[in-house]
Design a protein around this motif. Structure first.
Motif, mmCIF file in Angstrom:
data_model
loop_
_atom_site.group_PDB
_atom_site.id
_atom_site.type_symbol
_atom_site.label_atom_id
_atom_site.label_comp_id
_atom_site.label_asym_id
_atom_site.label_seq_id
_atom_site.Cartn_x
_atom_site.Cartn_y
_atom_site.Cartn_z
ATOM 1 N N ARG A 177 0.838 -1.210 0.000
ATOM 2 C CA ARG A 177 0.000 0.000 0.000
ATOM 3 C C ARG A 177 0.872 1.259 0.000
ATOM 4 O O ARG A 177 1.949 1.284 0.598
ATOM 5 N N ARG A 178 0.325 2.264 -0.654
ATOM 6 C CA ARG A 178 1.090 3.483 -0.821
ATOM 7 C C ARG A 178 1.557 4.060 0.519
ATOM 8 O O ARG A 178 2.691 4.509 0.660
ATOM 9 N N GLU A 179 0.653 4.007 1.513
ATOM 10 C CA GLU A 179 1.039 4.598 2.799
ATOM 11 C C GLU A 179 2.117 3.768 3.514
ATOM 12 O O GLU A 179 2.767 4.255 4.416
ATOM 13 N N PHE B 120 27.136 3.440 0.232
ATOM 14 C CA PHE B 120 27.912 3.528 -1.014
ATOM 15 C C PHE B 120 27.378 4.596 -1.956
ATOM 16 O O PHE B 120 27.629 4.560 -3.158
ATOM 17 N N GLY B 121 26.586 5.521 -1.395
ATOM 18 C CA GLY B 121 26.155 6.683 -2.196
ATOM 19 C C GLY B 121 24.976 6.367 -3.096
ATOM 20 O O GLY B 121 24.681 7.147 -4.000
ATOM 21 N N GLY B 122 24.280 5.300 -2.880
ATOM 22 C CA GLY B 122 23.154 4.964 -3.752
ATOM 23 C C GLY B 122 21.816 5.227 -3.100
ATOM 24 O O GLY B 122 21.738 5.819 -2.025
ATOM 25 N N ARG B 123 20.765 4.804 -3.804
ATOM 26 C CA ARG B 123 19.411 4.988 -3.285
ATOM 27 C C ARG B 123 18.680 3.647 -3.337
ATOM 28 O O ARG B 123 18.954 2.807 -4.203
ATOM 29 N N LEU B 124 17.748 3.443 -2.419
ATOM 30 C CA LEU B 124 16.926 2.224 -2.406
ATOM 31 C C LEU B 124 15.481 2.647 -2.219
ATOM 32 O O LEU B 124 15.172 3.438 -1.334
ATOM 33 N N TRP B 125 14.626 2.200 -3.109
ATOM 34 C CA TRP B 125 13.216 2.588 -2.971
ATOM 35 C C TRP B 125 12.329 1.486 -3.525
ATOM 36 O O TRP B 125 12.816 0.491 -4.078
ATOM 37 N N VAL B 126 11.037 1.641 -3.377
ATOM 38 C CA VAL B 126 10.096 0.643 -3.831
ATOM 39 C C VAL B 126 9.082 1.286 -4.765
ATOM 40 O O VAL B 126 8.698 2.438 -4.556
ATOM 41 N N GLU B 127 8.720 0.570 -5.822
ATOM 42 C CA GLU B 127 7.646 1.028 -6.694
ATOM 43 C C GLU B 127 6.590 -0.060 -6.686
ATOM 44 O O GLU B 127 6.878 -1.227 -6.973
ATOM 45 N N SER B 128 5.376 0.308 -6.358
ATOM 46 C CA SER B 128 4.367 -0.743 -6.228
ATOM 47 C C SER B 128 2.958 -0.182 -6.326
ATOM 48 O O SER B 128 2.708 0.950 -5.913
ATOM 49 N N GLU B 129 2.074 -0.971 -6.903
ATOM 50 C CA GLU B 129 0.649 -0.686 -6.870
ATOM 51 C C GLU B 129 0.004 -1.887 -6.173
ATOM 52 O O GLU B 129 0.351 -3.034 -6.482
ATOM 53 N N PRO B 130 -0.907 -1.663 -5.241
ATOM 54 C CA PRO B 130 -1.542 -2.794 -4.571
ATOM 55 C C PRO B 130 -2.156 -3.753 -5.599
ATOM 56 O O PRO B 130 -2.812 -3.340 -6.546
ATOM 57 N N GLY B 131 -1.900 -5.051 -5.460
ATOM 58 C CA GLY B 131 -2.419 -6.059 -6.385
ATOM 59 C C GLY B 131 -1.561 -6.274 -7.620
ATOM 60 O O GLY B 131 -1.758 -7.198 -8.388
ATOM 61 N N GLN B 132 -0.553 -5.395 -7.835
ATOM 62 C CA GLN B 132 0.236 -5.464 -9.061
ATOM 63 C C GLN B 132 1.668 -5.916 -8.797
ATOM 64 O O GLN B 132 2.531 -5.792 -9.655
ATOM 65 N N GLY B 133 1.923 -6.393 -7.617
ATOM 66 C CA GLY B 133 3.290 -6.753 -7.312
ATOM 67 C C GLY B 133 4.112 -5.551 -6.878
ATOM 68 O O GLY B 133 3.585 -4.440 -6.776
ATOM 69 N N ALA B 134 5.386 -5.801 -6.586
ATOM 70 C CA ALA B 134 6.237 -4.702 -6.121
ATOM 71 C C ALA B 134 7.623 -4.816 -6.728
ATOM 72 O O ALA B 134 8.076 -5.904 -7.059
ATOM 73 N N SER B 135 8.277 -3.688 -6.927
ATOM 74 C CA SER B 135 9.648 -3.637 -7.423
ATOM 75 C C SER B 135 10.509 -2.948 -6.400
ATOM 76 O O SER B 135 10.257 -1.789 -6.046
ATOM 77 N N PHE B 136 11.493 -3.634 -5.871
ATOM 78 C CA PHE B 136 12.483 -2.961 -5.030
ATOM 79 C C PHE B 136 13.686 -2.639 -5.898
ATOM 80 O O PHE B 136 14.219 -3.512 -6.564
ATOM 81 N N ILE B 137 14.072 -1.397 -5.916
ATOM 82 C CA ILE B 137 15.114 -0.947 -6.837
ATOM 83 C C ILE B 137 16.211 -0.261 -6.044
ATOM 84 O O ILE B 137 15.925 0.522 -5.131
#
Lengths: 76, 915
Positions: free
Chosen positions: B845-847, B884-901
């Protein structure tokens, strides 16, 4: 305060300009037999400088838009 | 129509109009609706500078010296540019000290000295008398001319008996008129608003009248300015007039006239009156700075054309050039114009005479007569009676005497000079005030004795080099005085003092008188240190423009009786006004009425300043001293008070600065405290979470252990199952403890990083290999989408594997059994490597997308779903990637799976430096 000292300094500068232009030796440069628009050169010169000084004085003391002045006005 | 009676009637009508304006102005002032509270009227009232000297005399001067008449107006123009400093300082000082005249100003500056005030008054009266006679002469000449119409009789010398002399009557009329104007009622302490209004009107009238003549001569008699000059230039004698060097006897004269006029605009009593005393608001100065010079320019535009036009028009007739302004319209039979010119001249004369004599009469009364009266007849004056009537009478008498003196000078010496020549004698006299005035405003060291010596020396030299010669030229003094020197002493010839030649008489006088004046002022001032009174007044004057300076009352010590003070002030201002003044003072200090006033230093100072307005500062001090027991302050005491005041200023500035610093520090401390509290709260939360996380596996371990201990009959399959749970919970516990330690190490900066060249492809492949068993167990399809080769980066290989493994094990946890798909991608661009782990789970969920990176926060509802991880995996991964100077975030829509990048920069510094 800032504004009044700046205006004051500008007026002193106008004074110095006038003092130099109205006196020897600059005056002597224009003190010869020649005419400007049909007027004797020195006569035209004196009145033009005079008018220019007055314009300058008016501009210095009456000008708006100085930030400090607006503050003054807002404060008063 | 220009017969005498008509002209006289018009003149009186005009004077009546002026009087009406003045009356109206006074009424409006009494009603509190001032008509002169206007910068334009203020500037016009300053134009009282232009007298008949300008009106008639400039043309006469121009006819002799060409452009040589101009310095008289260029000097004031230049000085007005300095008005921002000089005039402002004079105005502020005068207002703060209730100063009503230039004599008062000088006397007050040098310790409220009566002697000095008296000397300044004498110099002013003697110096101004020729100037007043100039006005009388101009009005008389113009009247004689216009009454003689249509004949053009240039006035001849020679006077008839006094009673048949027009000038005498003009003097009397002007005196009466001035008395009506300036001393109708006791307005001694206040300004003369009506007079200023009338003077401003007169300035307009004289400008219009002069402009009318100018236009008439230029465009009526000739074909424009060009025509006049063209014709004049053809005549070699007239052409000379357009040059400075030949026309006005050289540049030295030019310079000294500029200087003289510049000083006159500051120190002429009437200029001081309108500019300083009658000033309503300092803000008006702003417009006057340029409007007054503009007025001067306008009134001088036509002077040279009229002079040249007149010289050509009356060529060979011997007409006095001082009269051209009037005789040109008369010769052309323009009667109305001639009448207008006469009225304009009358304006110029009356304006000057009124203001000048009012100013002089105030000086004579306050600084000359009153001190003498107070000194010689102290007993009689101390009697309980109202002296305000006496003050008024003295002033009226002074006005009459001054005008009669002017008439006397006119009879004695008036014929020897042209108008301007007489005026310049007066200018040179008032210029003697310059050292004491300017020195007094900017130099603390000037003393009373220095000012006395300087003024006296300058005045004597002026009298010797200009005034006496003017009598001599008129024949009242032997002519040999001029030509051979007194008693035949060549070195003392008044126009070539000590053999100085090559200067005209004005420059000559200016040089010697200033040399004597400034020399004596500085020399005598330096003979001794200033006294207490001088030092305290010097501070008041020199620091006038500073915002904080010690008030006068700080420098008074003594005792007095309030009732005595009220009575004293009442005797000079009238009892009613005194009561009103003290009652309002009492109200300002929060007292019910004047009866309750305490005679402290403030009240004494107030009474003195009230008196100063009426009788001058020197007399006021003497009078207050007569009713108050003053303990004189010594010089060290005064210096201490002044020092204290300036130290107080320094301290208060210091204090302000400290308090500002303190405020800033307080703000910082508060912020730091807030941060600490927040950290503390986070720590508490963390401890609570850790305890909670530890307790859950411990509880189940304990529960199953107890079952095994207490129930020996448990079936073997159950025992194995229970033991399996105990082992897995213990493993979870171990993992949790490890991760907490790991997290703590990273956060405290104690973690060890083994940085080396890392091939990200290898990292991903190894991670996949490590976790492949998990995928197989759950029947999840894992696909890899890797770049062929990626650049090496500098990082810790084990840590990066930890991140990838964490993301993979998270993904496998959430995907459905046997239908799960997880994709790992690795790509490189110019600046960074990008790794993404995509699943087809329920999504986040977005929140929740932000909070899952917080410690012990997991996706989903903690109440309903069983936690499936420790809650530290993602926070640790985030820390590693950021390290190491990078970023970690998640892209996801409920029901559509999730991408951790996560991304890692190619050119990171060796040890990351995310912070």
């Amino acid at each position: 305060m800032q504004r009044s000292t700046l205006t004051g300094q500008r007026l002193v500068a106008v004074f110095l300009i006038g003092f130099v232009l109205f006196n020897y030796p600059v005056l002597s440069l224009f003190d010869r037999t020649a005419t400007l628009f049909g007027l004797p050169l020195v006569f035209a010169y004196l009145f033009l400088v005079w008018a220019g000084l007055i314009l300058l004085m008016a501009w210095v003391v009456e000008r708006r838009g100085d930030r400090a002045e607006r503050l003054d006005r807002a404060g008063g | 129509m220009l017969q005498g009676p008509v002209v006289i009637a018009v003149s009186f009508l005009y004077l009546a109009l002026l009087f009406a304006v003045a009356y109206w102005g006074d009424k409006r002032a009494d009603a509190g609706r001032s008509i002169i509270s206007n910068p334009t009227i203020y500037a016009l009232s300053m134009a009282v500078y232009c007298t008949t000297w300008t009106y008639y005399g400039s043309v006469g001067r121009a006819a002799v010296t060409g452009v040589g008449f101009l310095p008289i107006y260029l000097g004031p123009t230049l000085v007005m540019t300095l008005g921002g400093f000089l005039l402002l300082k004079m105005i502020r000082t005068a207002k703060a000290n209730r100063i009503t005249s230039i004599a008062d100003f000088i006397a007050s500056r040098y310790g409220k000295s009566q002697l000095l005030g008296g000397l300044v008054t004498v110099i002013a009266v003697v110096g101004i008398v020729p100037y007043i006679s100039l006005q009388l002469k101009a009005v008389a000449i113009s009247y004689d001319l216009i009454a003689g119409y249509p004949a053009l009789v240039s006035p001849t010398g020679g006077h008839g008996p006094i009673l048949a002399d027009t000038t005498f009557y003009i003097a009397l009329i002007l005196a009466a008129f001035t008395i009506l104007f300036g001393t109708r009622h006791l307005d001694a302490t206040e300004r003369h608003e009506g007079m200023v209004a009338a003077v401003a009107l007169e300035s307009v009238v004289k400008l219009l009248a002069f402009g009318a003549v100018g236009l008439f001569v230029t465009f009526g008699l000739y074909n424009g300015v060009g025509d006049i000059f063209e014709r004049a230039m053809a005549d070699p004698q007239l052409a000379q007039l357009t040059a400075v060097a030949s026309g006005s006897r050289g540049y030295a004269t030019w310079f000294s006239l500029t200087l003289l006029a510049g000083l006159a605009i500051l120190f002429l009593p009437r200029q001081f009156q309108v500019t300083v005393v009658e000033n309503v608001s300092e803000a008006h100065l702003k417009r006057a700075i340029w409007l007054f010079p503009l007025y001067l320019l306008l009134i001088n535009l036509f002077v040279l054309p009229i002079a040249l036009g007149g010289l050509m028009h009356f060529s060979g007739q011997g007409m006095n050039a001082d009269t051209f302004v009037l005789t040109l319209p008369m010769s052309a039979q323009h009667e109305w114009l001639a009448l207008l010119v006469f009225v304009g001249g009358l304006s110029a004369a009356t304006g000057m005479v009124i203001v000048e004599t009012i100013a002089l009469s105030t000086m004579v009364c306050n600084d000359l007569v009153m001190p003498l009266l107070l000194r010689t007849k102290r007993l009689a004056l101390n009697a309980e009676r109202d002296l305000s009537g006496l003050l008024l009478s003295i002033r009226r008498g002074a006005i009459l005497v001054i005008l009669l003196l002017g008439y006397l000078y006119f009879r004695l010496a008036g014929d020897a000079y042209a108008l301007v020549g007489i005026g310049l004698i007066s200018f040179s006299a008032v210029a003697q005030f310059a050292p004491a005035m300017i020195g007094g405003m900017y130099w603390r060291g000037g003393t009373r004795n220095g000012a006395l010596a300087g003024l006296l020396a300058g005045f004597v030299v002026w009298g010797y080099t200009l005034l006496l010669p003017s009598f001599s030229k008129s024949g009242w003094f032997p002519a040999s005085f001029l030509s051979e020197g007194p008693f035949g002493i060549e070195l003392l010839k008044p126009h070539q003092l000590f053999g100085l030649t090559g200067l005209d008489d004005i420059s000559h006088c200016l040089f010697w008188s200033f040399a004597a004046n400034i020399g004596a002022y500085v020399f005598v001032s330096l003979l001794r240190a200033p006294t207490a009174a001088e030092a305290s007044q010097a501070t008041q004057f020199v620091d006038a423009l500073k915002t904080t300076r010690p008030v006068g009352s700080a420098l008074w010590r003594g005792s007095a009786d309030a009732a005595d003070l009220v009575a004293l002030v009442g005797r000079f201002l009238g009892p009613a006004r005194a009561q009103t003044a003290f009652a309002s003072y009492a109200r300002r200090h929060g007292l019910a009425d004047a009866e309750r006033l305490e005679a402290d230093a403030d009240l004494v100072h107030y009474a003195e300043s009230l008196l100063a307005g009426a009788i001058g500062s020197a007399s006021a001090r003497a009078m207050v001293a007569s009713v108050a027991k003053e303990e004189p302050l010594s010089l060290p005491e005064v210096m201490n008070i002044l020092d204290e005041a300036s130290q107080l200023r320094t301290y208060s500035r210091e204090l302000e600065r400290k308090s500002r610093e303190l405020e800033a520090a307080t703000g910082e401390l508060k912020a730091a405290n807030d941060r600490l509290l927040e950290v503390d709260r986070l720590k508490d939360d963390f401890m609570a979470s850790v305890s909670h996380e530890l307790r859950t596996p411990l509880t189940s371990i304990r529960a199953f252990s107890e079952i095994l201990r207490d129930d020996p009959k448990t079936a073997l399959p159950d025992r194995e199952r229970f033991l399996g749970i105990i082992v897995s919970e213990t493993e979870r516990l171990t993992r949790l403890v490890n991760q907490i330690l790991d997290m703590a190490k990273i956060e405290s900066g104690n973690a060890e990083w083994l940085v080396d060249e890392v091939d990200m492809n290898a990292v991903v492949e190894q991670s996949v290999a490590t976790t492949s068993q998990l995928f197989r167990d759950k029947g999840v399809v894992l696909s890899l989408d890797l770049a062929d080769s990626v650049p090496l980066i500098r990082a810790d290989q084990d840590r990066l594997m930890q991140v990838v493994i964490n993301l993979l094990s998270n993904a496998v946890k959430f995907v459905p059994v046997n239908a799960g798909r997880v994709t790992v991608r690795l790509a490189a661009d110019a600046e960074s490597l990008k790794v993404s782990v995509t699943d087809n789970g329920p999504g986040i969920r977005r929140e929740d997308q932000k909070v899952i990176f917080d410690r012990f926060r997991q996706g989903g509802d903690a109440m309903t779903s069983k936690p499936t991880g420790t809650g530290l995996g993602l926070p640790i991964s985030l820390k590693i990637v950021e390290y190491f100077g990078g970023r970690l975030w998640v892209e996801s829509e409920p029901g559509q799976g999730a991408s951790f990048i996560f991304t890692l920069p190619l050119h990171n510094q060796e040890n990351g430096k995310s912070e």
